[in-house]
Design an enzyme around this catalytic site. Structure first.
Site, short mmCIF file in Angstrom:
data_model
loop_
_atom_site.label_atom_id
_atom_site.label_comp_id
_atom_site.label_asym_id
_atom_site.label_seq_id
_atom_site.Cartn_x
_atom_site.Cartn_y
_atom_site.Cartn_z
CD GLU A 1 -16.85 15.61 -5.88
OE1 GLU A 1 -16.28 15.61 -6.98
OE2 GLU A 1 -16.29 15.95 -4.81
CD GLU B 1 -12.18 20.82 -6.58
OE1 GLU B 1 -11.13 20.85 -7.28
OE2 GLU B 1 -12.97 19.87 -6.58
#
Length: 313
Positions: free
Chosen positions: A138, A133
């Site tokens: 974020e 990932e």
């Protein structure tokens, strides 16, 4: 594979020009085709968020997803108090998966800092975390700067030594089972995330995924390299990456493969919710879920406005 504006289709001259810098444009996702090539995730949030990811039909009908002024809008419900099925939002995933390449997202607006919010622009592969990932954008709650993170199965440790000054290494072990954090760096540029990002008109995040590492650059509006805007990106011109994940401790060909592009906005859950009690947000409500349920207006600016995502390989 669907290819948009492929240089191969435009003739040998453009192919040679594109190949001069090592990359050929494979796909462009923008307001002409974005929803044709991204699907809407409608399952229960894997991060246990206080969120109801709605279908494309519902999202379009309720105005949570649309084309707006030649841009792609991805938003959340900011009018319903105490919703019956948690707060509505969208999570979209590209139909095409990729192994390595250069991924350039031109974003005009991202969800602003707000208690309970957890936006992300990221990529991940099948059998998570075995195919890895890559979290490009974020953050949670009232964060003012971006966190960039890799998640893998056991056996991948990286060096962030070549990252931009002001970038702080939180962890170097990318193993998802090592406290669940992956290998993460935090950034110091407030123009690269949330409210600060929107104030300067957004900008470009570029992620290079190669055999020797994964590298992320951020360029705010007005400072985007000419080779990006011209469509012939050359990473050699861009200077030190914001985040550089490399080193002999990780075989990037083994731990990262077949990843899809994702945009989402969730609430609370295993990050924003877990750190709620230690944040200033706790003064507004005893739990993250309570706050998100009863303060819809706090999320009016929790939307993505995307100019384009371009994939070069």
């Amino acid at each position: 594979m669907h290819t948009t504006h492929s240089f191969l289709a435009l003739g040998s001259i453009l192919t040679l020009l594109g190949s001069a810098h090592g990359y050929t444009l494979m796909n462009t996702y923008d307001a002409t085709n974005f929803f044709d090539y991204f699907n809407f995730f409608t399952a229960v949030d894997p991060t246990s968020g206080y969120v109801d990811y709605v279908s494309e039909t519902v999202a379009m009908a309720d105005g949570l997803a649309r084309y707006q002024n030649n841009q792609v809008y991805l938003g959340v419900d900011y009018t319903t108090s105490n919703p019956a099925s948690m707060r509505a939002s969208v999570r979209v995933t590209s139909d095409i998966s990729y192994t390595q390449g250069l991924f350039i997202a031109d974003i005009a607006h991202m969800p602003e800092a707000a208690c309970g919010v957890w936006p992300a622009f990221w990529m991940f592969g099948p059998n998570w975390p075995d195919s890895g990932e890559i979290d490009i954008i974020e953050g949670v709650n009232l964060a003012t700067t971006n966190s960039i993170t890799l998640h893998t199965s056991a056996g991948c440790t990286v060096s962030n030594a070549n990252s931009l000054p002001g970038t702080t290494t939180v962890t170097s072990n990318c193993n998802q089972d090592n406290a669940g954090t992956g290998c993460q760096v935090t950034t110091s540029n407030t123009n690269g995330y949330g409210t600060g990002f929107n104030t300067v008109g957004g900008g470009v995040y570029a992620m290079q995924w190669a055999s020797d590492g994964i590298y992320v650059w951020f360029f705010q509006r007005g400072s985007i390299p000419a080779d990006i805007t011209s469509g012939y990106p050359n990473t050699a011109n861009w200077g030190t990456p914001t985040a550089s994940f490399s080193g002999s401790g990780c075989n990037f060909n083994t731990y990262f493969a077949n990843q899809n592009i994702v945009f989402d906005t969730t609430f609370c859950g295993t990050w924003a919710g877990v750190v709620w009690g230690a944040s200033s947000c706790a003064s507004y409500a005893s739990t993250c879920n309570d706050y998100v349920a009863n303060n819809p207006g706090a999320f009016q600016n929790s939307y993505w406005l995307i100019n384009s995502v371009k994939v070069y390989q």
